[in-house]
Design a protein around this motif. Structure first.
Motif, PDB file in Angstrom:
ATOM      1  N   LEU A 128      63.938   4.048 -35.424  1.00  0.00           N
ATOM      2  CA  LEU A 128      63.258   4.660 -34.277  1.00  0.00           C
ATOM      3  C   LEU A 128      61.775   4.846 -34.602  1.00  0.00           C
ATOM      4  CD1 LEU A 128      63.957   6.031 -31.447  1.00  0.00           C
ATOM      5  CD2 LEU A 128      63.661   8.166 -32.673  1.00  0.00           C
ATOM      6  N   VAL A 129      61.500   5.336 -35.817  1.00  0.00           N
ATOM      7  CA  VAL A 129      60.112   5.523 -36.243  1.00  0.00           C
ATOM      8  C   VAL A 129      59.404   4.170 -36.277  1.00  0.00           C
ATOM      9  CG1 VAL A 129      58.615   6.353 -38.094  1.00  0.00           C
ATOM     10  CG2 VAL A 129      60.748   7.558 -37.578  1.00  0.00           C
ATOM     11  N   ARG A 130      60.109   3.167 -36.795  1.00  0.00           N
ATOM     12  CA  ARG A 130      59.542   1.834 -36.925  1.00  0.00           C
ATOM     13  C   ARG A 130      59.158   1.242 -35.566  1.00  0.00           C
ATOM     14  NH1 ARG A 130      59.371  -2.472 -40.709  1.00  0.00           N
ATOM     15  NH2 ARG A 130      57.962  -3.921 -39.716  1.00  0.00           N
ATOM     16  N   LEU A 131      59.995   1.505 -34.549  1.00  0.00           N
ATOM     17  CA  LEU A 131      59.679   1.001 -33.209  1.00  0.00           C
ATOM     18  C   LEU A 131      58.341   1.554 -32.726  1.00  0.00           C
ATOM     19  CD1 LEU A 131      63.180   1.127 -31.484  1.00  0.00           C
ATOM     20  CD2 LEU A 131      61.852  -0.916 -32.006  1.00  0.00           C
ATOM     21  N   GLY A 132      58.031   2.797 -33.128  1.00  0.00           N
ATOM     22  CA  GLY A 132      56.748   3.383 -32.747  1.00  0.00           C
ATOM     23  C   GLY A 132      55.576   2.647 -33.379  1.00  0.00           C
ATOM     24  N   LEU A 133      55.823   1.994 -34.503  1.00  0.00           N
ATOM     25  CA  LEU A 133      54.745   1.273 -35.202  1.00  0.00           C
ATOM     26  C   LEU A 133      54.537  -0.121 -34.611  1.00  0.00           C
ATOM     27  CD1 LEU A 133      52.775   1.488 -37.618  1.00  0.00           C
ATOM     28  CD2 LEU A 133      54.527   0.384 -39.013  1.00  0.00           C
ATOM     29  N   ASP A 134      55.606  -0.931 -34.543  1.00  0.00           N
ATOM     30  CA  ASP A 134      55.406  -2.309 -34.070  1.00  0.00           C
ATOM     31  C   ASP A 134      56.487  -2.780 -33.107  1.00  0.00           C
ATOM     32  OD1 ASP A 134      57.506  -2.599 -35.774  1.00  0.00           O
ATOM     33  OD2 ASP A 134      56.507  -3.873 -37.225  1.00  0.00           O
ATOM     34  N   GLY A 135      57.189  -1.841 -32.469  1.00  0.00           N
ATOM     35  CA  GLY A 135      58.245  -2.218 -31.523  1.00  0.00           C
ATOM     36  C   GLY A 135      57.713  -2.947 -30.304  1.00  0.00           C
ATOM     37  N   HIS A 136      56.405  -2.802 -30.026  1.00  0.00           N
ATOM     38  CA  HIS A 136      55.826  -3.435 -28.843  1.00  0.00           C
ATOM     39  C   HIS A 136      55.386  -4.872 -29.121  1.00  0.00           C
ATOM     40  CE1 HIS A 136      52.615  -1.810 -31.249  1.00  0.00           C
ATOM     41  NE2 HIS A 136      51.749  -2.562 -30.621  1.00  0.00           N
ATOM     42  N   PHE A 144      55.967  -8.875 -30.322  1.00  0.00           N
ATOM     43  CA  PHE A 144      57.053  -9.843 -30.230  1.00  0.00           C
ATOM     44  C   PHE A 144      57.495 -10.291 -31.617  1.00  0.00           C
ATOM     45  CE2 PHE A 144      55.268 -10.191 -25.963  1.00  0.00           C
ATOM     46  CZ  PHE A 144      56.435 -10.112 -25.224  1.00  0.00           C
ATOM     47  N   GLY A 145      58.728 -10.732 -31.717  1.00  0.00           N
ATOM     48  CA  GLY A 145      59.226 -11.241 -32.991  1.00  0.00           C
ATOM     49  C   GLY A 145      60.609 -10.701 -33.294  1.00  0.00           C
ATOM     50  N   PHE A 146      61.156 -11.153 -34.414  1.00  0.00           N
ATOM     51  CA  PHE A 146      62.514 -10.778 -34.793  1.00  0.00           C
ATOM     52  C   PHE A 146      62.462  -9.913 -36.038  1.00  0.00           C
ATOM     53  CE2 PHE A 146      66.483 -11.494 -37.140  1.00  0.00           C
ATOM     54  CZ  PHE A 146      67.420 -11.264 -36.140  1.00  0.00           C
ATOM     55  N   GLY A 147      63.311  -8.915 -36.090  1.00  0.00           N
ATOM     56  CA  GLY A 147      63.514  -8.183 -37.330  1.00  0.00           C
ATOM     57  C   GLY A 147      62.443  -7.154 -37.638  1.00  0.00           C
ATOM     58  N   PHE A 148      62.656  -6.456 -38.718  1.00  0.00           N
ATOM     59  CA  PHE A 148      61.762  -5.378 -39.115  1.00  0.00           C
ATOM     60  C   PHE A 148      61.443  -5.534 -40.596  1.00  0.00           C
ATOM     61  CE2 PHE A 148      64.366  -3.930 -35.616  1.00  0.00           C
ATOM     62  CZ  PHE A 148      63.425  -3.453 -34.738  1.00  0.00           C
ATOM     63  N   GLY A 149      60.680  -6.552 -40.936  1.00  0.00           N
ATOM     64  CA  GLY A 149      60.364  -6.779 -42.345  1.00  0.00           C
ATOM     65  C   GLY A 149      59.003  -6.216 -42.709  1.00  0.00           C
ATOM     66  N   GLY A 150      58.542  -6.561 -43.903  1.00  0.00           N
ATOM     67  CA  GLY A 150      57.193  -6.199 -44.302  1.00  0.00           C
ATOM     68  C   GLY A 150      57.131  -4.946 -45.138  1.00  0.00           C
ATOM     69  N   ALA A 151      56.711  -5.095 -46.400  1.00  0.00           N
ATOM     70  CA  ALA A 151      56.667  -3.960 -47.313  1.00  0.00           C
ATOM     71  C   ALA A 151      55.632  -2.935 -46.850  1.00  0.00           C
ATOM     72  CB  ALA A 151      56.349  -4.449 -48.725  1.00  0.00           C
ATOM     73  N   GLU A 152      54.517  -3.419 -46.322  1.00  0.00           N
ATOM     74  CA  GLU A 152      53.447  -2.512 -45.924  1.00  0.00           C
ATOM     75  C   GLU A 152      53.910  -1.598 -44.794  1.00  0.00           C
ATOM     76  OE1 GLU A 152      48.917  -2.514 -44.219  1.00  0.00           O
ATOM     77  OE2 GLU A 152      49.956  -4.415 -44.434  1.00  0.00           O
ATOM     78  N   ALA A 153      54.532  -2.232 -43.752  1.00  0.00           N
ATOM     79  CA  ALA A 153      55.025  -1.456 -42.617  1.00  0.00           C
ATOM     80  C   ALA A 153      56.102  -0.476 -43.076  1.00  0.00           C
ATOM     81  CB  ALA A 153      55.569  -2.397 -41.552  1.00  0.00           C
ATOM     82  N   ASN A 154      56.977  -0.924 -43.980  1.00  0.00           N
ATOM     83  CA  ASN A 154      58.015  -0.022 -44.484  1.00  0.00           C
ATOM     84  C   ASN A 154      57.396   1.187 -45.184  1.00  0.00           C
ATOM     85  OD1 ASN A 154      60.307  -1.332 -43.573  1.00  0.00           O
ATOM     86  ND2 ASN A 154      60.373  -2.712 -45.341  1.00  0.00           N
ATOM     87  N   GLY A 155      56.306   0.945 -45.914  1.00  0.00           N
ATOM     88  CA  GLY A 155      55.618   2.038 -46.595  1.00  0.00           C
ATOM     89  C   GLY A 155      55.053   3.044 -45.598  1.00  0.00           C
TER      90      GLY A 155
END
Lengths: 278, 279
Positions: free
Chosen positions: A98-106, A108-119
Motif C-alpha cells: 500500500l505504501v509502495r503504491l503511494g510512491l510509484d503506483g501511478h 505504468f509497468g509490472f511488479g514492484f522491484g528496485g532496491a532504491e524504491a524498496n529503501g
C-alpha cells in the motif's frame, strides 16, 4: 519571492456543486509546517475543500494554489489520507505494498522491484513505526495499524502539504493519539503543512495552530481560542450555540438538527452512520 | 503412461495443449484483478453472452468463435456504458445477461446443424482447435499479456485504493474500461477450452487459490498463472488418458482440487500471519 510562497493559498475562492453554493469568498493562507483543522457540520464542504486542493474539483470562482502551483491531479507536492475504507481480509496486498503504491503506483509497468524504491518504502514504514506488521496482509490489520500505513503512503513521496480526511474516525483513543502524534511530528520535522478535516477537535487540540470552521457557506478562521467560542459559533450558525471548556476539552452544544457536534460528542449521528457504513 | 506419450505426439493434442496454455496464462493474469475488483459476475455475464454471440455466429456464418468475440466485446461496451461502479454494474449485468441468454436460446432453436456445435459452445471443444483458431488464441493471449504487463501497477492501485489512485493522477475509470475489454477477450478465449459455462474455473479459481497462499501481489499473480496452467494442461492430459470424460470437466476438477489444497494449506499461513500481527 520566497516569502510569498505559502503551502496553501486560497483567494476569493467559491465552490458550487450541483448549483448549490458550498462556500464563497474564502481567503486562506497556510504556511509550511502549519497544522490547520477544518471543522464544520456535514455538507459544509470540508471534504470538497480537500478535493479542490487535490485538483479533483475545480473552484467556481477565485484561485487556489498549492506549493505555489495551481492544484492538479497527481501532484507530488501533496499527500492524501482519505476517509477510512475497509480492505477485504483476503486482499493480496501487504502494508508495504500500500505504501509502495503511494510512491510509484501511478506509473505504468509490472511488479514492484528496485532496491532504491524498496529503501524509500522501508524508511516511510519505519517513520510511522509500522515495521512489525508491514509484511502482513492489509485486510488483517487493525484500523489504527492501517491508518499508520495510510500516513506512510501519503508521506512516502515527501509532499509539502498533507491533506487528511477524518483520519481519526472510528479509532480508539490510544490510536487517535498515536496517529495525531505522527502527523504532528512530521510537520515539525519536515515543515509539511497539514490540512486536517475532523469532527473532533479534542484529540488534536494541542497540535492545532488554526481552525477553519465552515458552516452553511460562511466560514471563520483563527486559533482555536479565537474561533471556538460561544460568540463566534453563534454568529456562524446564526443560532444559539454554546462552547463549554471542561479541563482541556472543548465541547460544543446546540449545533441543532444538523446532527453534528464539533467536539467531544462521541455519539453524534454521523458517527453512527459511519459505523453502520463499515 | 505410454498411451499418454503416444497422444502427445499427435498434432491435435499438441494444438489443444498450446491453446489451453495460452488461455491459462491470460486467465491467470486477470484472475487476481477479477477478485479485487469484484468482477466475478462480470466474467460470468460476459461468458454467458459470448454464448449468445457464438449462437448468432453459428447461425449466420457457421463461425461461433467470431460470434463469441463480437458478443463479449459488445457486452463489455454495454457494461462500461451502464456503469463501472460496483453496485450499478452488478444490476446492469444481471439485466443484460437474462435478456442475452434468452436470445441465445432462441437463436439456437433456429439452428439446424449438428447439436454438438451448440454444446461445444457451452462446454468447450479443445480437441477441435483448428490452425486458424490457434492463431486467434495466440494473438489474443499476446495482446492480453502485453496490456496487463503495461497497466499492472496503476490497475492494481485503481483496484485496491481507488480514491488515492485518483488523487495521484491514475486514470481510474479509463483503466476500468480497458480491463473490461481485456476481460472480454480473455473470457472468449477461455470459452474455447472450458466452454462459456465453466470460464470461472480458469478466471477465478486459480487466483482464489493463489490468494490463500500469499499476500505478495506479484507472487499471487505468478501463482495464479501457474495454477491455471496446471489446471488446463493437466485436465487435458488427464482426459487423453480417460478418454471418455470431457476435458472441460477435468480442467474444472483440477482447478477446484488446487483450490481445496491451497485452502487447507493456506489457512495455516494466514493464521500464522494473523498471530504475527496481533503480537
Amino acid at each position: 519571492m520566497a516569502n510569498s510562497r505559502h503551502a496553501v493559498e486560497l483567494k476569493g475562492a467559491a465552490l458550487e456543486l450541483g448549483g448549490r453554493a458550498i462556500w464563497r469568498d474564502l481567503d486562506l493562507k497556510v504556511d509550511p509546517g502549519e497544522f490547520v483543522a477544518i471543522l464544520g457540520p456535514n455538507g459544509s464542504g470540508k471534504t470538497s475543500l480537500l478535493k479542490v486542493l487535490l485538483g479533483l474539483v475545480p473552484l467556481t470562482h477565485g484561485t487556489a494554489k498549492l506549493a505555489g502551483q495551481i492544484p492538479r491531479r497527481g501532484s507530488s507536492n501533496v499527500g492524501y489520507v482519505p476517509q477510512r475504507q475497509s480492505f477485504d481480509t483476503d486482499l493480496p496486498l501487504r502494508g508495504r505494498d500500500l505504501v509502495r503504491l503511494g510512491l510509484d503506483g501511478h506509473t505504468f509497468g509490472f511488479g514492484f522491484g528496485g532496491a532504491e524504491a524498496n529503501g524509500i518504502v522501508d524508511d516511510a514504514v519505519e517513520a510511522v513505526g509500522a515495521q512489525e506488521y508491514a509484511d502482513a496482509p492489509i485486510g488483517l490489520l487493525s484500523g489504527g495499524e492501517q491508518q499508520r500505513l495510510r500516513i506512510a503512503q501519503a508521506l512516502v513521496g515527501d509532499p509539502q502539504v498533507l491533506l487528511c480526511d477524518e483520519p481519526l474516525l472510528s479509532l480508539d483513543l490510544p490510536h487517535q493519539r498515536a496517529v495525531s502524534n505522527l502527523i504532528n511530528k512530521r510537520r515539525r520535522e519536515a515543515k509539511t503543512a497539514v490540512m486536517f478535516v475532523t469532527h473532533e477537535i479534542n484529540p488534536i487540540l494541542e497540535y492545532v495552530d488554526r481552525v477553519l470552521y465552515l458552516v452553511g457557506g460562511r466560514w471563520a478562521i483563527g486559533t482555536p481560542d479565537e474561533v471556538l467560542t460561544t460568540e463566534k459559533l453563534t454568529e456562524l450558525y446564526g443560532a444559539p450555540v454554546d462552547v463549554i471548556r471542561v479541563r482541556d476539552q472543548i465541547i460544543v452544544v446546540g449545533t441543532g438538527d444538523t446532527g453534528m457536534a464539533v467536539a467531544g460528542a462521541h455519539h453524534s449521528a454521523h458517527d453512527h452512520l459511519s459505523a453502520r457504513r463499515k | 503412461m505410454s498411451e499418454l506419450l503416444l497422444y502427445l505426439s499427435q498434432p491435435f493434442a499438441q494444438h489443444a495443449l498450446l491453446a489451453a496454455s495460452l488461455v491459462a496464462i491470460s486467465c491467470g493474469l486477470i484472475g487476481p484483478f477479477v477478485i479485487s475488483r469484484r468482477m466475478a459476475f462480470a466474467v460470468h455475464g460476459t461468458s454467458e453472452l459470448a454464448f449468445t454471440g457464438a449462437a448468432a455466429g453459428l447461425l449466420i456464418g457457421g463461425n461461433p468463435i467470431a460470434g463469441a468475440l463480437i458478443g463479449s466485446l459488445v457486452v463489455a461496451s454495454v457494461i462500461g456504458l451502464l456503469g463501472v461502479r460496483e453496485h450499478e454494474r452488478d444490476s446492469s449485468i444481471g439485466v443484460i445477461l437474462a435478456f442475452g441468454l434468452g436470445l441465445g436460446v432462441l437463436l439456437l432453436s433456429f439452428y439446424r446443424g449438428f447439436a454438438t456445435e451448440a454444446t461445444n459452445i457451452l462446454f468447450g471443444n479443445i480437441f477441435g482447435v483448428s490452425n486458424g483458431q490457434l492463431l486467434a488464441l495466440l494473438v489474443i493471449a499476446i495482446g492480453v499479456i502485453a496490456v496487463m504487463t503495461f497497466i499492472y501497477r496503476p490497475l492494481m492501485f485503481a483496484s485496491v485504493d481507488p480514491e488515492v489512485a485518483l488523487a495521484r493522477g491514475v486514470a481510474v475509470r479509463g483503466l476500468g474500461i480497458i480491463f473490461l475489454f481485456v476481460l472480454a477477450l480473455t473470457v472468449t478465449a477461455a470459452a474455447q477450452v472450458v466452454g462459456t459455462l465453466l470460464v470461472l474455473s480458469l478466471a477465478i479459481t486459480p487466483a482464489a487459490a493463489a490468494q490463500r497462499l500469499s499476500a505478495k501481489p506479484v507472487l499471487v499473480t505468478l501463482l495464479s498463472v501457474l495454477f491455471a496452467l496446471i489446471a488446463s494442461d493437466g485436465g487435458i492430459m488427464a482426459s487423453l488418458v480417460l478418454n471418455t470424460v470431457k476435458p472441460s470437466v477435468l480442467v474444472t476438477s483440477t482447478s477446484f482440487l488446487i483450490y481445496i489444497v491451497a485452502r487447507l494449506f493456506g489457512g495455516r499461513v494466514k493464521s500464522r500471519r494473523a498471530e504475527v500481527v496481533s503480537v
